[in-house]
Design a protein around this motif. Structure first.
Motif, PDB file in Angstrom:
ATOM      1  N   VAL A  41       0.849  -1.239   0.014  1.00 60.02           N
ATOM      2  CA  VAL A  41       0.063   0.096   0.113  1.00 60.02           C
ATOM      3  C   VAL A  41       0.872   1.261  -0.176  1.00 60.02           C
ATOM      4  O   VAL A  41       1.794   1.310   0.743  1.00 60.02           O
ATOM      5  CB  VAL A  41      -0.958   0.182   1.214  1.00 60.02           C
ATOM      6  CG1 VAL A  41      -1.847   1.160   1.273  1.00 60.02           C
ATOM      7  CG2 VAL A  41      -1.725  -1.267   1.342  1.00 60.02           C
ATOM      8  N   ALA A  42       0.943   2.107  -1.027  1.00 59.20           N
ATOM      9  CA  ALA A  42       1.631   3.268  -1.168  1.00 59.20           C
ATOM     10  C   ALA A  42       0.596   4.465  -1.528  1.00 59.20           C
ATOM     11  O   ALA A  42      -0.318   4.200  -2.684  1.00 59.20           O
ATOM     12  CB  ALA A  42       2.765   3.058  -2.030  1.00 59.20           C
ATOM     13  N   MET A  43       0.508   5.620  -1.328  1.00 58.75           N
ATOM     14  CA  MET A  43      -0.188   6.529  -1.633  1.00 58.75           C
ATOM     15  C   MET A  43      -1.741   6.252  -1.627  1.00 58.75           C
ATOM     16  O   MET A  43      -2.602   6.583  -2.845  1.00 58.75           O
ATOM     17  CB  MET A  43       0.439   7.288  -3.035  1.00 58.75           C
ATOM     18  CG  MET A  43       1.699   7.584  -2.698  1.00 58.75           C
ATOM     19  SD  MET A  43       2.492   8.087  -4.354  1.00 58.75           S
ATOM     20  CE  MET A  43       1.270   9.056  -5.340  1.00 58.75           C
ATOM     21  N   ASP A  44      -2.330   5.478  -0.726  1.00 62.89           N
ATOM     22  CA  ASP A  44      -3.558   4.974  -0.824  1.00 62.89           C
ATOM     23  C   ASP A  44      -4.006   4.191  -2.024  1.00 62.89           C
ATOM     24  O   ASP A  44      -5.229   4.351  -2.069  1.00 62.89           O
ATOM     25  CB  ASP A  44      -4.422   6.352  -0.660  1.00 62.89           C
ATOM     26  CG  ASP A  44      -4.299   6.995   0.501  1.00 62.89           C
ATOM     27  OD1 ASP A  44      -4.071   6.599   1.597  1.00 62.89           O
ATOM     28  OD2 ASP A  44      -4.489   8.230   0.626  1.00 62.89           O
ATOM     29  N   LYS A  45      -2.922   3.499  -2.572  1.00 65.45           N
ATOM     30  CA  LYS A  45      -3.407   2.616  -3.600  1.00 65.45           C
ATOM     31  C   LYS A  45      -2.673   1.468  -3.107  1.00 65.45           C
ATOM     32  O   LYS A  45      -1.817   1.183  -2.341  1.00 65.45           O
ATOM     33  CB  LYS A  45      -2.724   3.107  -4.905  1.00 65.45           C
ATOM     34  CG  LYS A  45      -3.221   4.358  -5.316  1.00 65.45           C
ATOM     35  CD  LYS A  45      -2.565   4.597  -6.605  1.00 65.45           C
ATOM     36  CE  LYS A  45      -2.978   6.180  -7.176  1.00 65.45           C
ATOM     37  NZ  LYS A  45      -2.028   6.677  -8.248  1.00 65.45           N
ATOM     38  N   SER A  46      -3.355   0.083  -3.675  1.00 68.24           N
ATOM     39  CA  SER A  46      -2.880  -1.308  -3.564  1.00 68.24           C
ATOM     40  C   SER A  46      -2.065  -1.795  -4.619  1.00 68.24           C
ATOM     41  O   SER A  46      -2.577  -1.584  -5.682  1.00 68.24           O
ATOM     42  CB  SER A  46      -3.874  -2.089  -2.829  1.00 68.24           C
ATOM     43  OG  SER A  46      -4.396  -1.796  -1.533  1.00 68.24           O
ATOM     44  N   GLN A  68      11.471  -2.437 -10.225  1.00 72.88           N
ATOM     45  CA  GLN A  68      10.616  -2.684  -9.117  1.00 72.88           C
ATOM     46  C   GLN A  68      11.184  -2.059  -7.968  1.00 72.88           C
ATOM     47  O   GLN A  68      12.343  -1.923  -7.365  1.00 72.88           O
ATOM     48  CB  GLN A  68      10.810  -4.331  -9.009  1.00 72.88           C
ATOM     49  CG  GLN A  68       9.704  -4.788  -7.981  1.00 72.88           C
ATOM     50  CD  GLN A  68       9.645  -6.359  -7.822  1.00 72.88           C
ATOM     51  OE1 GLN A  68      10.372  -6.970  -8.845  1.00 72.88           O
ATOM     52  NE2 GLN A  68       8.803  -6.861  -7.366  1.00 72.88           N
ATOM     53  N   LEU A  69      10.306  -1.554  -7.227  1.00 74.68           N
ATOM     54  CA  LEU A  69      10.539  -0.839  -5.765  1.00 74.68           C
ATOM     55  C   LEU A  69      10.541  -1.777  -4.702  1.00 74.68           C
ATOM     56  O   LEU A  69       9.965  -2.651  -4.774  1.00 74.68           O
ATOM     57  CB  LEU A  69       9.554   0.389  -5.613  1.00 74.68           C
ATOM     58  CG  LEU A  69       9.504   1.347  -6.853  1.00 74.68           C
ATOM     59  CD1 LEU A  69       8.414   2.226  -6.449  1.00 74.68           C
ATOM     60  CD2 LEU A  69      10.798   2.163  -6.860  1.00 74.68           C
ATOM     61  N   SER A  70      11.514  -1.470  -3.976  1.00 72.83           N
ATOM     62  CA  SER A  70      11.546  -2.022  -2.709  1.00 72.83           C
ATOM     63  C   SER A  70      12.231  -1.169  -1.615  1.00 72.83           C
ATOM     64  O   SER A  70      13.179  -0.622  -1.802  1.00 72.83           O
ATOM     65  CB  SER A  70      12.346  -3.459  -2.789  1.00 72.83           C
ATOM     66  OG  SER A  70      12.954  -3.946  -1.789  1.00 72.83           O
ATOM     67  N   GLY A  98      13.603   2.524  -2.953  1.00 75.01           N
ATOM     68  CA  GLY A  98      12.259   2.648  -2.137  1.00 75.01           C
ATOM     69  C   GLY A  98      11.254   3.667  -3.080  1.00 75.01           C
ATOM     70  O   GLY A  98      11.657   4.252  -4.237  1.00 75.01           O
ATOM     71  N   CYS A  99      10.282   4.030  -2.601  1.00 75.69           N
ATOM     72  CA  CYS A  99       9.131   4.731  -3.186  1.00 75.69           C
ATOM     73  C   CYS A  99       9.556   6.244  -2.836  1.00 75.69           C
ATOM     74  O   CYS A  99       9.377   6.713  -1.706  1.00 75.69           O
ATOM     75  CB  CYS A  99       7.830   4.454  -2.819  1.00 75.69           C
ATOM     76  SG  CYS A  99       6.503   5.538  -3.630  1.00 75.69           S
ATOM     77  N   TYR A 100       9.722   7.160  -3.881  1.00 75.74           N
ATOM     78  CA  TYR A 100       9.936   8.715  -3.815  1.00 75.74           C
ATOM     79  C   TYR A 100       8.813   9.495  -4.557  1.00 75.74           C
ATOM     80  O   TYR A 100       9.064   9.688  -5.593  1.00 75.74           O
ATOM     81  CB  TYR A 100      11.399   9.023  -4.285  1.00 75.74           C
ATOM     82  CG  TYR A 100      12.395   8.457  -3.441  1.00 75.74           C
ATOM     83  CD1 TYR A 100      13.201   9.041  -2.410  1.00 75.74           C
ATOM     84  CD2 TYR A 100      12.897   6.989  -3.523  1.00 75.74           C
ATOM     85  CE1 TYR A 100      13.903   8.699  -1.659  1.00 75.74           C
ATOM     86  CE2 TYR A 100      13.844   6.733  -2.664  1.00 75.74           C
ATOM     87  CZ  TYR A 100      14.481   7.363  -1.800  1.00 75.74           C
ATOM     88  OH  TYR A 100      15.463   6.730  -0.987  1.00 75.74           O
ATOM     89  N   PRO A 101       7.703   9.340  -3.809  1.00 77.65           N
ATOM     90  CA  PRO A 101       6.358   9.927  -4.703  1.00 77.65           C
ATOM     91  C   PRO A 101       6.599  11.261  -4.915  1.00 77.65           C
ATOM     92  O   PRO A 101       7.449  12.179  -4.244  1.00 77.65           O
ATOM     93  CB  PRO A 101       5.310   9.853  -3.909  1.00 77.65           C
ATOM     94  CG  PRO A 101       5.766   9.569  -2.510  1.00 77.65           C
ATOM     95  CD  PRO A 101       7.335   8.918  -2.653  1.00 77.65           C
ATOM     96  N   LEU A 102       6.150  11.903  -6.235  1.00 79.94           N
ATOM     97  CA  LEU A 102       5.978  13.041  -6.551  1.00 79.94           C
ATOM     98  C   LEU A 102       5.031  13.465  -7.401  1.00 79.94           C
ATOM     99  O   LEU A 102       4.784  12.780  -8.456  1.00 79.94           O
ATOM    100  CB  LEU A 102       7.389  13.315  -7.136  1.00 79.94           C
ATOM    101  CG  LEU A 102       7.384  14.928  -7.840  1.00 79.94           C
ATOM    102  CD1 LEU A 102       7.899  16.003  -6.628  1.00 79.94           C
ATOM    103  CD2 LEU A 102       8.558  15.257  -8.866  1.00 79.94           C
TER     104      LEU A 102
END
Length: 70
Positions: free
Chosen positions: A13-18, A32-34, A41-45
């Motif tokens: 679950v990231a940014m309210d999405k599965s 692939q993120l991990s 890792g996840c670096y949202p923008l």
């Protein structure tokens, strides 16, 4: 959905999405993120899921665009 023959599945679950583990990827480079791999890792923008490198590239592009717009 679980893999064939499995009753359960792992989801991220990231940014309210599965996300299915295999689908949790950078939107730009598709790596692939991990959280276990440095820089992966996840670096949202702006609601985009990105790896560290692609996040930095987008920020650089936005900064450059802002500088040229002045």
């Amino acid at each position: 959905m679980p893999d064939p023959g499995q009753e359960e599945t792992v989801r991220i679950v990231a940014m309210d999405k599965s996300f299915h583990v295999d689908c949790y990827r950078c939107e730009d480079c598709k790596c692939q993120l991990s959280s276990e791999v440095e820089g992966r890792g996840c670096y949202p923008l702006d609601d985009h899921i990105l790896c560290k490198n692609c996040n930095a590239k987008r920020i650089q592009a936005l900064t450059t665009k802002m500088a040229t717009d002045l």
